[in-house]
Scaffold this active site. Structure first.
Site, PDB file in Angstrom:
ATOM      1  N   GLU A   1      54.799  -0.464  -1.272  1.00  0.00           N
ATOM      2  CA  GLU A   1      55.548  -1.586  -1.862  1.00  0.00           C
ATOM      3  C   GLU A   1      55.967  -1.213  -3.269  1.00  0.00           C
ATOM      4  O   GLU A   1      55.378  -0.331  -3.907  1.00  0.00           O
ATOM      5  CB  GLU A   1      54.716  -2.873  -1.843  1.00  0.00           C
ATOM      6  CG  GLU A   1      53.416  -2.833  -2.633  1.00  0.00           C
ATOM      7  CD  GLU A   1      53.539  -3.301  -4.075  1.00  0.00           C
ATOM      8  OE1 GLU A   1      54.603  -3.843  -4.460  1.00  0.00           O
ATOM      9  OE2 GLU A   1      52.574  -3.117  -4.824  1.00  0.00           O
TER      10      GLU A   1
ATOM     11  N   ARG B   1      52.520  -7.492  -0.059  1.00  0.00           N
ATOM     12  CA  ARG B   1      53.867  -6.920  -0.025  1.00  0.00           C
ATOM     13  C   ARG B   1      53.970  -5.671   0.853  1.00  0.00           C
ATOM     14  O   ARG B   1      55.073  -5.183   1.094  1.00  0.00           O
ATOM     15  CB  ARG B   1      54.336  -6.600  -1.447  1.00  0.00           C
ATOM     16  CG  ARG B   1      54.602  -7.838  -2.298  1.00  0.00           C
ATOM     17  CD  ARG B   1      55.250  -7.472  -3.624  1.00  0.00           C
ATOM     18  NE  ARG B   1      54.415  -6.632  -4.463  1.00  0.00           N
ATOM     19  CZ  ARG B   1      53.496  -7.075  -5.323  1.00  0.00           C
ATOM     20  NH1 ARG B   1      53.273  -8.379  -5.436  1.00  0.00           N
ATOM     21  NH2 ARG B   1      52.801  -6.237  -6.063  1.00  0.00           N
TER      22      ARG B   1
ATOM     23  N   SER C   1      52.339   3.038 -12.032  1.00  0.00           N
ATOM     24  CA  SER C   1      52.670   1.769 -12.675  1.00  0.00           C
ATOM     25  C   SER C   1      53.202   2.036 -14.074  1.00  0.00           C
ATOM     26  O   SER C   1      52.500   2.620 -14.907  1.00  0.00           O
ATOM     27  CB  SER C   1      51.422   0.878 -12.742  1.00  0.00           C
ATOM     28  OG  SER C   1      51.700  -0.360 -13.337  1.00  0.00           O
TER      29      SER C   1
ATOM     30  N   HIS D   1      41.146  -4.298 -16.993  1.00  0.00           N
ATOM     31  CA  HIS D   1      42.421  -4.753 -16.428  1.00  0.00           C
ATOM     32  C   HIS D   1      42.657  -6.226 -16.671  1.00  0.00           C
ATOM     33  O   HIS D   1      43.807  -6.645 -16.871  1.00  0.00           O
ATOM     34  CB  HIS D   1      42.529  -4.470 -14.932  1.00  0.00           C
ATOM     35  CG  HIS D   1      43.906  -4.773 -14.410  1.00  0.00           C
ATOM     36  ND1 HIS D   1      44.259  -6.002 -13.888  1.00  0.00           N
ATOM     37  CD2 HIS D   1      45.052  -4.020 -14.407  1.00  0.00           C
ATOM     38  CE1 HIS D   1      45.537  -5.986 -13.554  1.00  0.00           C
ATOM     39  NE2 HIS D   1      46.047  -4.805 -13.862  1.00  0.00           N
TER      40      HIS D   1
ATOM     41  N   PHE E   1      49.537  -9.584 -21.156  1.00  0.00           N
ATOM     42  CA  PHE E   1      50.909  -9.684 -20.682  1.00  0.00           C
ATOM     43  C   PHE E   1      51.315 -11.142 -20.464  1.00  0.00           C
ATOM     44  O   PHE E   1      52.404 -11.569 -20.865  1.00  0.00           O
ATOM     45  CB  PHE E   1      51.068  -8.890 -19.387  1.00  0.00           C
ATOM     46  CG  PHE E   1      52.410  -9.065 -18.734  1.00  0.00           C
ATOM     47  CD1 PHE E   1      53.551  -8.526 -19.298  1.00  0.00           C
ATOM     48  CD2 PHE E   1      52.541  -9.792 -17.562  1.00  0.00           C
ATOM     49  CE1 PHE E   1      54.799  -8.691 -18.705  1.00  0.00           C
ATOM     50  CE2 PHE E   1      53.777  -9.970 -16.958  1.00  0.00           C
ATOM     51  CZ  PHE E   1      54.905  -9.416 -17.540  1.00  0.00           C
TER      52      PHE E   1
ATOM     53  N   HIS F   1      56.077  -0.958 -10.667  1.00  0.00           N
ATOM     54  CA  HIS F   1      55.090  -0.091 -10.028  1.00  0.00           C
ATOM     55  C   HIS F   1      55.501   0.216  -8.596  1.00  0.00           C
ATOM     56  O   HIS F   1      56.348  -0.456  -8.008  1.00  0.00           O
ATOM     57  CB  HIS F   1      53.673  -0.674 -10.093  1.00  0.00           C
ATOM     58  CG  HIS F   1      53.380  -1.786  -9.137  1.00  0.00           C
ATOM     59  ND1 HIS F   1      52.704  -2.929  -9.504  1.00  0.00           N
ATOM     60  CD2 HIS F   1      53.638  -1.948  -7.805  1.00  0.00           C
ATOM     61  CE1 HIS F   1      52.568  -3.721  -8.455  1.00  0.00           C
ATOM     62  NE2 HIS F   1      53.126  -3.154  -7.412  1.00  0.00           N
TER      63      HIS F   1
END
Length: 339
Positions: free
Chosen positions: A132, A167, A205, A285, A292, A309
């Site tokens: 994906e 996805r 990514s 993470h 973000f 990514h």
């Protein structure tokens, strides 16, 4: 690539009535496109002066590929790694290129001990049903999406834990578990070949801040990037804690022209579940994700930072890494015990 939810054996993780906090898009390729081959060819070295000839020769060889990105990083053993990520949209063309006289001669030449550096190649062929892509904007493209046919979106399946898995088309029936380990299939002196196991998960990514200005540029460089780098360094140096075999936090460059304002993490996880567990719960993470989300939503479609990514889950087969004169922490080597 539209995802059909009918006939799924495994449920989506997307919450009912989900509305993503920020927009995102996925690449679309031709219906007859079945695979993408990714060949990573690199050099592990102490001095940049050592590898200018290597880069020039590799750049010339890669002109026949569909996409070629050059990048460099510092690894956990104190060396630099300079690589080309070379994509082919036809698996046979990639195989023919790897076995061509020109590439064979290149490999033989630069594997000689006289160069005083290590070389490696990591070769993966991924069916489209096992991958994906995701982009923060509809226009920019990176990685193998540089030759996509179109883009779809804004899409629903992102912004929640599990969206990455949702996805991938084959996730409807395959949990992508692994019951094997990386295997050394050849070892002769300073040369080691490692075979990947079923469902090895690869993520590339990236971040492109070349179009950012003013406040948005300052926010990326001063707030987002330091937290991102800390997370990448954790995976590089302590990734075995979360079943990450290797992580390279790389800066892209154009051969003989200089570095670009583009970086990416290239990481190999034992399984997608291991990548998900790090993403969802590990402090390194969670900090990236929260930083973000503190910044991006206020800009919406006017976000200048380009984020993207590509994630793939490998089938077993001819997926391998070959390493000559490299340290034991290089790429897939870090996931095996050498005799």
């Amino acid at each position: 690539m539209t995802r059909n939810t009918t006939g799924r054996k495994l449920p989506l993780r997307m919450p009912p009535g989900w509305e993503p906090p920020v927009p995102a898009w996925s690449s679309v390729f031709s219906e007859n496109q079945q695979h993408v081959s990714m060949c990573i060819i690199g050099c592990q070295h102490k001095s940049d002066a050592q590898i200018s000839e290597f880069v020039g020769a590799l750049n010339s060889l890669a002109q026949k590929a569909d996409v070629c990105d050059f990048a460099t990083c510092e690894d956990k053993d104190g060396y630099s790694q300079t690589i080309a990520i070379i994509y082919w949209m036809d698996a046979q063309s990639c195989a023919d290129w790897l076995h061509s006289d020109a590439v064979t001669l290149f490999w033989e030449l630069y594997s000689d001990d006289k160069w005083e550096f290590g070389i490696f190649r990591e070769v993966f062929n991924v069916p489209f049903e096992r991958l994906e892509t995701l982009f923060s904007g509809p226009l920019h493209n990176h990685g193998f999406s540089q030759i996509r046919k179109d883009i779809e979106g804004p899409i629903e399946r992102h912004g929640y834990w599990g969206g990455m898995r949702d996805r991938i088309p084959l996730s409807a029936e395959n949990p992508f578990e692994a019951d094997q380990t990386l295997e050394v299939i050849e070892q002769h002196g300073n040369r080691v070949v490692v075979r990947a196991h079923e469902n090895l998960c690869i993520i590339r990514s990236g971040q492109d801040w070349s179009n950012t200005t003013g406040t948005q540029r300052e926010e990326y460089l001063n707030q987002i990037e330091p937290v991102l780098k800390a997370g990448m360094n954790f995976l590089r140096d302590e990734g075995d804690e979360v079943n990450c075999y290797s992580c390279r936090y790389m800066t892209q460059f154009l051969p003989f022209k200089g570095k670009q304002e583009c970086t990416f993490g290239l990481a190999f996880f034992r399984t997608m579940s291991d990548l998900e567990a790090w993403s969802e719960s590990h402090p390194t993470h969670v900090a990236i994700f929260n930083t973000f989300l503190e910044i991006a939503p206020k800009y919406g479609p006017d976000l200048q930072l380009q984020l993207w990514h590509e994630v793939s889950v490998l089938p077993a087969g001819s997926q391998y890494g070959e390493y000559i004169n490299c340290t034991e922490g290089t790429g897939l080597l870090s996931g095996v015990k050498l005799s």
